[in-house]
Design a protein around this motif. Structure first.
Motif, mmCIF file in Angstrom:
data_model
loop_
_atom_site.group_PDB
_atom_site.id
_atom_site.type_symbol
_atom_site.label_atom_id
_atom_site.label_comp_id
_atom_site.label_asym_id
_atom_site.label_seq_id
_atom_site.Cartn_x
_atom_site.Cartn_y
_atom_site.Cartn_z
ATOM 1 N N TYR A 28 0.852 -1.177 0.000
ATOM 2 C CA TYR A 28 0.000 0.000 0.000
ATOM 3 C C TYR A 28 0.894 1.236 0.000
ATOM 4 O O TYR A 28 1.986 1.237 0.561
ATOM 5 N N TYR A 29 0.408 2.304 -0.600
ATOM 6 C CA TYR A 29 1.179 3.540 -0.696
ATOM 7 C C TYR A 29 0.522 4.614 0.167
ATOM 8 O O TYR A 29 -0.693 4.587 0.384
ATOM 9 N N PRO A 30 1.300 5.561 0.669
ATOM 10 C CA PRO A 30 0.715 6.586 1.550
ATOM 11 C C PRO A 30 -0.235 7.533 0.842
ATOM 12 O O PRO A 30 -1.173 8.047 1.438
ATOM 13 N N VAL A 31 -0.006 7.755 -0.463
ATOM 14 C CA VAL A 31 -0.840 8.696 -1.214
ATOM 15 C C VAL A 31 -1.127 8.137 -2.601
ATOM 16 O O VAL A 31 -0.246 7.594 -3.265
ATOM 17 N N TYR A 32 -2.407 8.271 -3.008
ATOM 18 C CA TYR A 32 -2.826 7.916 -4.362
ATOM 19 C C TYR A 32 -3.432 9.163 -5.001
ATOM 20 O O TYR A 32 -4.245 9.859 -4.382
ATOM 21 N N PRO A 108 12.706 7.533 0.912
ATOM 22 C CA PRO A 108 11.742 7.824 -0.160
ATOM 23 C C PRO A 108 10.309 7.874 0.364
ATOM 24 O O PRO A 108 9.922 7.095 1.230
ATOM 25 N N PHE A 109 9.547 8.805 -0.167
ATOM 26 C CA PHE A 109 8.108 8.888 0.096
ATOM 27 C C PHE A 109 7.419 8.585 -1.232
ATOM 28 O O PHE A 109 7.640 9.267 -2.231
ATOM 29 N N GLN A 110 6.568 7.551 -1.235
ATOM 30 C CA GLN A 110 5.998 7.079 -2.493
ATOM 31 C C GLN A 110 4.591 7.627 -2.747
ATOM 32 O O GLN A 110 3.737 7.622 -1.867
ATOM 33 N N VAL A 111 4.412 8.082 -3.968
ATOM 34 C CA VAL A 111 3.123 8.596 -4.443
ATOM 35 C C VAL A 111 2.705 7.757 -5.641
ATOM 36 O O VAL A 111 3.506 7.545 -6.557
ATOM 37 N N TYR A 112 1.464 7.276 -5.622
ATOM 38 C CA TYR A 112 0.988 6.434 -6.734
ATOM 39 C C TYR A 112 -0.040 7.206 -7.556
ATOM 40 O O TYR A 112 -1.069 7.650 -7.032
ATOM 41 N N GLN A 113 0.262 7.367 -8.851
ATOM 42 C CA GLN A 113 -0.666 8.023 -9.771
ATOM 43 C C GLN A 113 -1.552 6.969 -10.430
ATOM 44 O O GLN A 113 -1.070 6.081 -11.130
ATOM 45 N N LEU A 114 -2.857 7.070 -10.197
ATOM 46 C CA LEU A 114 -3.817 6.135 -10.786
ATOM 47 C C LEU A 114 -4.159 6.556 -12.207
ATOM 48 O O LEU A 114 -4.123 7.742 -12.540
ATOM 49 N N PRO A 115 -4.532 5.594 -13.044
ATOM 50 C CA PRO A 115 -4.856 5.921 -14.442
ATOM 51 C C PRO A 115 -6.229 6.562 -14.578
ATOM 52 O O PRO A 115 -7.109 6.363 -13.742
ATOM 53 N N SER A 116 -6.400 7.325 -15.645
ATOM 54 C CA SER A 116 -7.737 7.818 -15.984
ATOM 55 C C SER A 116 -8.573 6.629 -16.444
ATOM 56 O O SER A 116 -8.037 5.591 -16.852
ATOM 57 N N LYS A 117 -9.886 6.770 -16.391
ATOM 58 C CA LYS A 117 -10.744 5.633 -16.727
ATOM 59 C C LYS A 117 -11.978 6.088 -17.499
ATOM 60 O O LYS A 117 -12.358 7.255 -17.450
ATOM 61 N N THR A 118 -12.590 5.145 -18.203
ATOM 62 C CA THR A 118 -13.861 5.385 -18.880
ATOM 63 C C THR A 118 -14.823 4.274 -18.503
ATOM 64 O O THR A 118 -14.409 3.191 -18.063
#
Length: 247
Positions: A28-32, A108-118
């Motif tokens: 799990y990541y601290p920020v999405y 390191p502080f990890q940030v996860y970028q989620l994909p755009s969706k349709t």
């Protein structure tokens, strides 16, 4: 008999270890972030800084910003861009004193970028006869992301429908969805009430109960999107029971 009991106990123990191992293996990541969402990164060590000290910010080891401390709280914060590429991003920071002395690099502080969706809707039956309760139509909502989702993030769907132009409420009166939180969610229309039913749906990102990370979205709604088009299902009326007379 004793040997069988021991073997059975060992089997149960191995299964338990397997389950525990899988749960610990989840990342799990601290920020999405999603669709325009940003995160404000802060170093608590700011409270120990003196005027003229600097905080350097790095993304994957490349400097992206430097903040000079002048005595104002949170002025050394860094706000992530709202257009990061999909996937994991590692941020680090480092402090340089006004005298030119360097501190150690942060973890390191990890940030996860989620994909755009349709979201798209389809139906297996565009119409069915209302004379048979066994007949139905399944409306399928399919979410298409740019990539697979990380552990701890799932979809949440919300359905809506009208009958002959009037909103249907509650939807449980005409059917139900399968409560799926995956990329596919299905609503089964099984009403015998004749009419034209028009379905729509929305989907958004949510964190699972086990995920302690924070979701930041541009719309503050989990990056909610509506179906690209509605789906219409017609339930035809049951013919009247005939009677026979002499003419």
């Amino acid at each position: 008999m004793k040997s069988r009991i021991i073997k059975a106990s060992l089997t149960v123990f191995i299964l338990i270890l397997s389950v525990v191992s899988k749960s610990k293996a989840q990342t799990y990541y601290p920020v999405y972030l999603c669709d325009g969402g940003t995160a404000t990164l802060h170093t608590p060590e700011e409270s120990t800084l003196s005027n003229g000290d600097k905080v350097y910010w790095y993304l994957e080891g490349v400097q992206v910003d430097v903040k000079t401390y002048t005595g104002t709280a949170n002025e050394t914060n860094y706000v992530t861009p709202n257009n990061l590429a999909n996937g994991v991003h590692n941020y680090t920071s480092r402090i340089e004193s006004a005298a030119g002395c360097w501190g150690d690099l942060s973890d390191p502080f990890q940030v996860y970028q989620l994909p755009s969706k349709t979201l798209a809707l389809t139906a297996n039956n565009a119409s069915y006869c209302g004379d048979n309760a066994l007949l139905s139509s399944i409306i399928t909502a399919t979410t298409t992301p740019g990539q697979a989702l990380p552990a701890g993030i799932e979809y949440q769907y919300a359905w809506s429908a009208t009958k002959d132009g009037t909103a249907v409420s509650p939807l449980s009166g005409i059917g139900s969805d399968d409560a799926s939180k995956t990329a596919i969610n299905k609503f089964t229309l099984n009403t015998t009430g004749a009419g034209t039913y028009v379905f729509s749906a929305t989907v958004k990102y949510v964190t699972t109960a086990a995920n302690t990370g924070v979701l930041k979205s541009g719309d503050n709604k989990g990056c909610e999107v509506s179906a690209t088009a509605t789906q219409t299902v017609t339930v035809t009326p049951k013919p009247a029971k005939p009677s026979i007379v002499i003419q």
